[in-house]
Design a protein around this motif. Structure first.
Motif, PDB file in Angstrom:
ATOM      1  N   ALA A 204       0.841  -1.205   0.000  1.00 24.86           N
ATOM      2  CA  ALA A 204       0.000   0.000   0.000  1.00 24.86           C
ATOM      3  C   ALA A 204       0.874   1.252   0.000  1.00 24.86           C
ATOM      4  N   ALA A 205       1.947   1.228   0.786  1.00 23.72           N
ATOM      5  CA  ALA A 205       2.864   2.384   0.829  1.00 23.72           C
ATOM      6  C   ALA A 205       3.512   2.625  -0.535  1.00 23.72           C
ATOM      7  N   GLU A 206       3.930   1.537  -1.205  1.00 17.13           N
ATOM      8  CA  GLU A 206       4.537   1.684  -2.526  1.00 17.13           C
ATOM      9  C   GLU A 206       3.533   2.244  -3.529  1.00 17.13           C
ATOM     10  N   THR A 207       2.273   1.841  -3.396  1.00 18.04           N
ATOM     11  CA  THR A 207       1.228   2.360  -4.278  1.00 18.04           C
ATOM     12  C   THR A 207       1.058   3.862  -4.078  1.00 18.04           C
ATOM     13  N   ILE A 208       1.007   4.282  -2.822  1.00 11.26           N
ATOM     14  CA  ILE A 208       0.850   5.705  -2.505  1.00 11.26           C
ATOM     15  C   ILE A 208       2.052   6.502  -3.023  1.00 11.26           C
ATOM     16  N   LYS A 209       3.256   5.969  -2.858  1.00 13.05           N
ATOM     17  CA  LYS A 209       4.458   6.636  -3.356  1.00 13.05           C
ATOM     18  C   LYS A 209       4.426   6.771  -4.875  1.00 13.05           C
ATOM     19  N   LEU A 210       3.977   5.716  -5.543  1.00 13.31           N
ATOM     20  CA  LEU A 210       3.937   5.734  -6.995  1.00 13.31           C
ATOM     21  C   LEU A 210       2.914   6.745  -7.513  1.00 13.31           C
ATOM     22  N   VAL A 211       1.761   6.808  -6.851  1.00  7.03           N
ATOM     23  CA  VAL A 211       0.706   7.745  -7.265  1.00  7.03           C
ATOM     24  C   VAL A 211       1.125   9.191  -7.028  1.00  7.03           C
ATOM     25  N   THR A 212       1.684   9.463  -5.864  1.00  9.48           N
ATOM     26  CA  THR A 212       1.962  10.848  -5.470  1.00  9.48           C
ATOM     27  C   THR A 212       3.328  11.353  -5.906  1.00  9.48           C
ATOM     28  N   GLY A 213       4.258  10.438  -6.206  1.00 11.38           N
ATOM     29  CA  GLY A 213       5.599  10.853  -6.601  1.00 11.38           C
ATOM     30  C   GLY A 213       6.534  11.123  -5.443  1.00 11.38           C
ATOM     31  N   ILE A 214       6.141  10.763  -4.217  1.00 12.12           N
ATOM     32  CA  ILE A 214       7.020  10.979  -3.079  1.00 12.12           C
ATOM     33  C   ILE A 214       7.977   9.801  -2.921  1.00 12.12           C
ATOM     34  N   GLY A 215       9.117  10.043  -2.310  1.00 16.64           N
ATOM     35  CA  GLY A 215      10.041   8.974  -1.962  1.00 16.64           C
ATOM     36  C   GLY A 215      10.656   8.273  -3.157  1.00 16.64           C
ATOM     37  N   GLN A 216      11.157   7.066  -2.915  1.00 21.22           N
ATOM     38  CA  GLN A 216      11.823   6.262  -3.936  1.00 21.22           C
ATOM     39  C   GLN A 216      11.131   4.899  -4.015  1.00 21.22           C
ATOM     40  N   PRO A 217      10.145   4.773  -4.879  1.00 19.50           N
ATOM     41  CA  PRO A 217       9.440   3.490  -5.013  1.00 19.50           C
ATOM     42  C   PRO A 217      10.381   2.374  -5.485  1.00 19.50           C
ATOM     43  N   LEU A 218       9.978   1.140  -5.266  1.00 25.47           N
ATOM     44  CA  LEU A 218      10.790  -0.027  -5.608  1.00 25.47           C
ATOM     45  C   LEU A 218      10.669  -0.360  -7.105  1.00 25.47           C
ATOM     46  N   ILE A 219      11.003   0.594  -7.942  1.00 28.38           N
ATOM     47  CA  ILE A 219      10.907   0.402  -9.390  1.00 28.38           C
ATOM     48  C   ILE A 219      12.057  -0.488  -9.861  1.00 28.38           C
ATOM     49  N   SER A 220      11.706  -1.624 -10.477  1.00 29.78           N
ATOM     50  CA  SER A 220      12.698  -2.606 -10.940  1.00 29.78           C
ATOM     51  C   SER A 220      13.611  -3.063  -9.810  1.00 29.78           C
ATOM     52  N   LYS A 221      13.053  -3.151  -8.616  1.00 31.41           N
ATOM     53  CA  LYS A 221      13.774  -3.672  -7.456  1.00 31.41           C
ATOM     54  C   LYS A 221      12.879  -4.670  -6.731  1.00 31.41           C
ATOM     55  N   MET A 222      13.490  -5.707  -6.192  1.00 31.49           N
ATOM     56  CA  MET A 222      12.767  -6.691  -5.395  1.00 31.49           C
ATOM     57  C   MET A 222      13.237  -6.597  -3.949  1.00 31.49           C
ATOM     58  N   LEU A 223      12.324  -6.215  -3.061  1.00 28.09           N
ATOM     59  CA  LEU A 223      12.638  -6.172  -1.634  1.00 28.09           C
ATOM     60  C   LEU A 223      12.282  -7.508  -1.015  1.00 28.09           C
ATOM     61  N   HIS A 224      13.217  -8.071  -0.276  1.00 28.68           N
ATOM     62  CA  HIS A 224      12.981  -9.342   0.431  1.00 28.68           C
ATOM     63  C   HIS A 224      12.993  -9.064   1.927  1.00 28.68           C
ATOM     64  N   TYR A 225      11.985  -9.569   2.622  1.00 28.71           N
ATOM     65  CA  TYR A 225      11.815  -9.297   4.055  1.00 28.71           C
ATOM     66  C   TYR A 225      11.734 -10.608   4.829  1.00 28.71           C
ATOM     67  N   ASN A 226      12.467 -10.690   5.928  1.00 29.30           N
ATOM     68  CA  ASN A 226      12.418 -11.852   6.813  1.00 29.30           C
ATOM     69  C   ASN A 226      11.834 -11.425   8.149  1.00 29.30           C
ATOM     70  N   LEU A 227      10.699 -11.991   8.491  1.00 29.59           N
ATOM     71  CA  LEU A 227       9.997 -11.607   9.718  1.00 29.59           C
ATOM     72  C   LEU A 227      10.758 -12.009  10.976  1.00 29.59           C
ATOM     73  N   LEU A 228      11.485 -13.111  10.917  1.00 25.81           N
ATOM     74  CA  LEU A 228      12.086 -13.665  12.126  1.00 25.81           C
ATOM     75  C   LEU A 228      13.133 -12.756  12.737  1.00 25.81           C
ATOM     76  N   ASN A 229      13.798 -11.959  11.913  1.00 22.74           N
ATOM     77  CA  ASN A 229      14.834 -11.075  12.467  1.00 22.74           C
ATOM     78  C   ASN A 229      14.756  -9.651  11.901  1.00 22.74           C
ATOM     79  N   GLN A 230      13.645  -9.366  11.179  1.00 22.48           N
ATOM     80  CA  GLN A 230      13.437  -8.046  10.590  1.00 22.48           C
ATOM     81  C   GLN A 230      14.518  -7.675   9.574  1.00 22.48           C
ATOM     82  N   ALA A 231      15.183  -8.673   8.989  1.00 23.51           N
ATOM     83  CA  ALA A 231      16.212  -8.391   7.987  1.00 23.51           C
ATOM     84  C   ALA A 231      15.568  -8.130   6.631  1.00 23.51           C
TER      85      ALA A 231
END
Length: 371
Positions: A204-231
């Motif tokens: 949802a945050a990436e969608t808002i960033k893409l619509v509004t033009g704020i920040g640096q959206p994950l364009i052509s990037k893959m973010l990987h998240y691990n819940l067990l250690n927040q890495a």
């Protein structure tokens, strides 16, 4: 527009009325009203998106409730789209909710997607992911991709040009659709309820960033998240050329499954027995691409550890081994690593990925841990 409703984001430096108006004038389609779709929908609606479409053909079951936060016990057996739409309208009557109670297929996907600005994929099966990707690529629709598996999640933005004017799609990362049963889903592996909430909120945050033009959206990037250690780590996605992608609606409708999802990979997925045979070869190098915190720990004299977060740097070095075997926890990251090596070495080296990863062959690796 009710300014009081959005007052806390209107006062944000760099956001304000201009960004809010962009949200109000946007049309977002969320495909999947499950564990990922629920938080995506909730936060986009409350942020003030003007029009949101919801696609799902499923009904609510008891096993959904620990993670699908728009539903309650008395909603069981009711259509997800209708229940979600009702709750979302109560949250923000200013957002126009469009109900698409259907399963996307070749006959309806173009008509469903065409009128929306951005598509958010919260589905849980590969057939849908590849179909959605291909149609979005044809229509040049920005696609926000989100997925969860076990304790890990992934997030990316496709079909949006980066600073170099280059856009990528899901097939640039995973050109080949896995065969049925090759990769387990949440129903088989399980999922902690908060994980799709976290990844869905990020989407949802990436969608808002893409619509509004704020920040640096994950364009052509893959973010990987691990819940067990927040890495977290982020991979850059480069365009590939070893897959078939329809160029038009007509090509898509005429294409067959064999073209869209070729079954001959550019590397080989192997089982444990084959990996053990390769380990006996002096020229074979076995690389563990998991992060350093992941268990079970493997013998570093047998397995070279190169975390996926460091793999792009590692690939820049020359590897002397003629055969390279890659492994990870579930056999997903090892496939991505194999594709990176294939891009560099082509067919000059034999590259393999352990199918199913350490999880599938856990007893063997637990024994190795104690050696």
């Amino acid at each position: 527009m009710d300014n009081e409703r959005y007052s806390r984001q209107l006062i944000l430096k760099g956001f304000g009325v201009e960004a809010q108006n962009k949200l109000i004038n946007s049309r977002i389609l969320v495909i999947g009203a499950g564990g990922l779709g629920c938080p995506i929908l909730q936060y986009l609606v409350t942020a003030g998106i003007g029009t949101i479409g919801i696609v799902d053909d499923d009904t609510i079951s008891l096993s959904n409730l620990h993670r699908q936060i728009l539903y309650a016990t008395n909603d069981i057996d009711q259509p997800k789209v209708k229940v979600a739409a009702k709750r979302l309208r109560l949250m923000n009557p200013e957002t126009h909710i469009v109900e698409h109670e259907l399963r996307l297929d070749k006959s309806n996907i173009f008509n469903t997607i065409e009128s929306y600005d951005i598509i958010v994929d919260g589905t849980d099966n590969f057939d849908s992911r590849y179909m959605i990707n291909d149609v979005c690529a044809i229509l040049q629709k920005p696609l926000i991709f989100a997925a969860v598996a076990g304790f890990e999640g992934q997030l990316a933005i496709f079909n949006v040009k980066n600073e170099q004017g280059i856009a990528t799609n899901y097939r640039d990362l995973f050109p080949i659709s896995p065969l049925p049963g090759e990769v387990s889903n949440c129903a088989e592996n399980g999922v902690l309820g908060v994980l799709p909430g976290i990844i869905g909120s990020m989407a949802a945050a990436e969608t808002i960033k893409l619509v509004t033009g704020i920040g640096q959206p994950l364009i052509s990037k893959m973010l990987h998240y691990n819940l067990l250690n927040q890495a977290t780590y982020t991979l850059n996605i480069s365009p590939g050329n070893d897959y078939f992608l329809p160029e038009s609606k007509a090509d898509f409708l005429l294409s067959n499954e064999e073209q869209l999802c070729p079954k001959t990979p550019v590397f080989e997925e192997i089982d444990l027995a084959t990996m053990q045979l390769l380990q006996e070869e002096a020229s074979a190098l076995v690389i563990d691409v998991r992060e350093k915190h992941e268990f079970p720990l493997l013998n570093k004299e047998i397995f070279l550890q190169v975390p996926m977060s460091e793999f792009n740097t590692f690939v820049q070095n020359n590897i002397a081994a003629e055969s390279i075997v890659l492994l990870c926890q579930h056999g997903i990251r090892s496939v991505a690593a194999a594709e990176l090596l294939q891009e560099k070495y082509g067919h000059t080296k034999k590259i393999y990925s352990l199918k199913g990863g350490i999880s599938k062959w856990r007893n063997h690796f637990l024994t190795k841990q104690n050696e």
